[in-house]
Design a protein around this motif. Structure first.
Motif, PDB file in Angstrom:
ATOM      1  N   PHE A   1    -138.741 -21.852   0.580  1.00  0.00           N
ATOM      2  CA  PHE A   1    -138.687 -21.219  -0.746  1.00  0.00           C
ATOM      3  C   PHE A   1    -137.291 -21.396  -1.337  1.00  0.00           C
ATOM      4  O   PHE A   1    -136.284 -21.113  -0.680  1.00  0.00           O
ATOM      5  CB  PHE A   1    -139.016 -19.732  -0.634  1.00  0.00           C
ATOM      6  CG  PHE A   1    -139.166 -19.046  -1.961  1.00  0.00           C
ATOM      7  CD1 PHE A   1    -140.308 -19.211  -2.720  1.00  0.00           C
ATOM      8  CD2 PHE A   1    -138.144 -18.256  -2.455  1.00  0.00           C
ATOM      9  CE1 PHE A   1    -140.441 -18.585  -3.951  1.00  0.00           C
ATOM     10  CE2 PHE A   1    -138.265 -17.620  -3.686  1.00  0.00           C
ATOM     11  CZ  PHE A   1    -139.420 -17.790  -4.429  1.00  0.00           C
ATOM     12  N   PHE A   2    -137.243 -21.874  -2.579  1.00  0.00           N
ATOM     13  CA  PHE A   2    -135.986 -22.151  -3.282  1.00  0.00           C
ATOM     14  C   PHE A   2    -135.835 -21.139  -4.416  1.00  0.00           C
ATOM     15  O   PHE A   2    -136.751 -20.953  -5.216  1.00  0.00           O
ATOM     16  CB  PHE A   2    -136.020 -23.578  -3.831  1.00  0.00           C
ATOM     17  CG  PHE A   2    -134.762 -24.005  -4.545  1.00  0.00           C
ATOM     18  CD1 PHE A   2    -133.535 -24.002  -3.901  1.00  0.00           C
ATOM     19  CD2 PHE A   2    -134.816 -24.437  -5.859  1.00  0.00           C
ATOM     20  CE1 PHE A   2    -132.393 -24.412  -4.553  1.00  0.00           C
ATOM     21  CE2 PHE A   2    -133.679 -24.850  -6.516  1.00  0.00           C
ATOM     22  CZ  PHE A   2    -132.459 -24.838  -5.867  1.00  0.00           C
ATOM     23  N   ARG A   3    -134.675 -20.463  -4.488  1.00  0.00           N
ATOM     24  CA  ARG A   3    -134.495 -19.426  -5.498  1.00  0.00           C
ATOM     25  C   ARG A   3    -133.155 -19.585  -6.219  1.00  0.00           C
ATOM     26  O   ARG A   3    -132.142 -19.926  -5.605  1.00  0.00           O
ATOM     27  CB  ARG A   3    -134.546 -18.035  -4.844  1.00  0.00           C
ATOM     28  CG  ARG A   3    -134.409 -16.879  -5.850  1.00  0.00           C
ATOM     29  CD  ARG A   3    -134.285 -15.537  -5.122  1.00  0.00           C
ATOM     30  NE  ARG A   3    -135.453 -15.232  -4.331  1.00  0.00           N
ATOM     31  CZ  ARG A   3    -136.554 -14.664  -4.815  1.00  0.00           C
ATOM     32  NH1 ARG A   3    -136.627 -14.345  -6.115  1.00  0.00           N
ATOM     33  NH2 ARG A   3    -137.585 -14.403  -4.038  1.00  0.00           N
ATOM     34  N   GLY A   4    -133.182 -19.310  -7.527  1.00  0.00           N
ATOM     35  CA  GLY A   4    -131.957 -19.222  -8.316  1.00  0.00           C
ATOM     36  C   GLY A   4    -131.938 -17.874  -9.015  1.00  0.00           C
ATOM     37  O   GLY A   4    -132.899 -17.522  -9.708  1.00  0.00           O
ATOM     38  N   SER A   5    -130.899 -17.090  -8.825  1.00  0.00           N
ATOM     39  CA  SER A   5    -130.861 -15.738  -9.375  1.00  0.00           C
ATOM     40  C   SER A   5    -129.515 -15.440 -10.017  1.00  0.00           C
ATOM     41  O   SER A   5    -128.469 -15.929  -9.566  1.00  0.00           O
ATOM     42  CB  SER A   5    -131.159 -14.705  -8.280  1.00  0.00           C
ATOM     43  OG  SER A   5    -130.280 -14.856  -7.189  1.00  0.00           O
ATOM     44  N   VAL A   6    -129.544 -14.621 -11.049  1.00  0.00           N
ATOM     45  CA  VAL A   6    -128.332 -14.237 -11.778  1.00  0.00           C
ATOM     46  C   VAL A   6    -127.724 -12.994 -11.143  1.00  0.00           C
ATOM     47  O   VAL A   6    -128.431 -12.012 -10.893  1.00  0.00           O
ATOM     48  CB  VAL A   6    -128.643 -13.973 -13.267  1.00  0.00           C
ATOM     49  CG1 VAL A   6    -127.389 -13.507 -14.011  1.00  0.00           C
ATOM     50  CG2 VAL A   6    -129.218 -15.234 -13.918  1.00  0.00           C
TER      51      VAL A   6
END
Length: 329
Positions: free
Chosen positions: A250-255
């Motif tokens: 699982f690949f995630r980008g979060s602020v």
């Protein structure tokens, strides 16, 4: 001996992260101009508790002269100043090799004990010796049997492995970095096609969640790709031996408040806590054929981006590797 080194040779880290124990071999200090220690990381605190709260306390009377000359040179020079100083613990090794610079009325030092560095060099030589031993054996065997074509592929694969070890090691010393402003969510989207194709080939289920960002980050795209490549390679190897259940990444980008976090999670076997503390140290690897260079390279690249690299794991559940990139001013 005091040597002036071009400023880029010092690992560029933000002052916030300066005293984090990011590299297990590294000793960090922040000094007042008179040598008084204002702050230090965990490795530095060991020396402070043993010898005292002044940098000069670490040295004998004869060696204090060199230490004073070193701090004076740091305050006068605009670049990084390096010196090998023989402290009161030098019966264990040659001493500590320090890099230092002067900023905002404070002296910042980063040092490495020569004994661990010698050990790291020995471990690196050991990594190269393994494929050399295989190559030598197959060359001797092919000479004896006259079947050169039979062993050619194995010899070439071992040469490629040596090249990979050397290439990763040299990247650890890379100084040039080409920063450009980029929206981090766009960066993530550019990486998804690459990650998904690798997962497809390995028959691993891939999913992602990318948060939109209005702020940009300063990034060297090729170097961030190198970080993702190392993270992905580790994740794929982690799920490789998983039988009977679905393999997932699982690949995630979060602020976050001050930056953007990019993470990669696998559902592999995870890493035990006692080993997790050592992962990321140069030349330490939990894999049988690992070089221990990949994660060290990741940490160095992210440090050069003024970010932080993190590895978390739960045995039996999986591992998450992540890094944060600060938003550009």
């Amino acid at each position: 001996m005091i040597t002036i080194i071009y400023h880029e040779s010092f690992l560029t880290v933000s002052e916030k992260d300066l005293f984090e124990n990011q590299l297990s071999l590294e000793i960090r200090f922040c000094l007042a101009p008179d040598g008084r220690i204002i702050d230090c990381n965990q490795n530095g605190d060991i020396m402070v508790r043993q010898f005292g709260h002044s940098f000069y306390d670490f040295f004998t009377k004869d060696a204090v002269i060199e230490a004073k000359a070193f701090l004076n040179a740091i305050q006068k020079e605009p670049d990084i100043v390096s010196a090998l100083l023989h402290d009161r613990m030098n019966d264990r090794d040659m001493g500590i090799y320090y890099n230092g610079f002067f900023k905002n009325g404070k002296i910042y030092l980063a040092g490495y004990r020569t004994d661990p560095l010698k050990r790291a060099a020995a471990e690196f030589a050991h990594e190269l010796r393994n494929p050399l031993t295989v190559i030598k054996g197959f060359v001797q065997l092919s000479t004896y049997t006259q079947e050169f074509d039979k062993y050619n592929r194995t010899i070439l694969s071992e040469i490629d492995r040596m090249y990979g070890i050397l290439d990763n090691f040299l990247k650890l010393t890379r100084k040039k970095i080409n920063m450009k402003k980029m929206l981090p969510d766009k960066l993530c989207m550019a990486l998804i096609a690459f990650i998904s194709s690798e997962c497809l080939v390995k028959k691993v289920t891939f999913d992602y969640d990318i948060a939109f960002s209005v702020n940009v980050c300063n990034v060297d795209l090729s170097m961030i790709k190198q970080v993702i490549l190392n993270m992905l390679r580790n994740a794929l190897e982690a799920v490789e031996g998983k039988e009977g259940t679905e393999k997932k990444i699982f690949f995630r980008g979060s602020v976050e408040d001050s930056g953007y976090r990019i993470s990669l999670t696998d559902n592999g076997p995870g890493i035990e806590n006692r080993l997790l503390k050592q992962v990321g140290r140069p030349f330490f690897s939990t894999k049988e054929n690992g070089t221990g260079v990949g994660l060290s390279l990741c940490k160095k690249i992210i440090t050069e981006h003024h970010g932080s690299f993190c590895l978390s794991s739960m045995p039996g559940k999986g591992t998450t590797a992540s890094f944060s990139l600060p938003f550009a001013d």
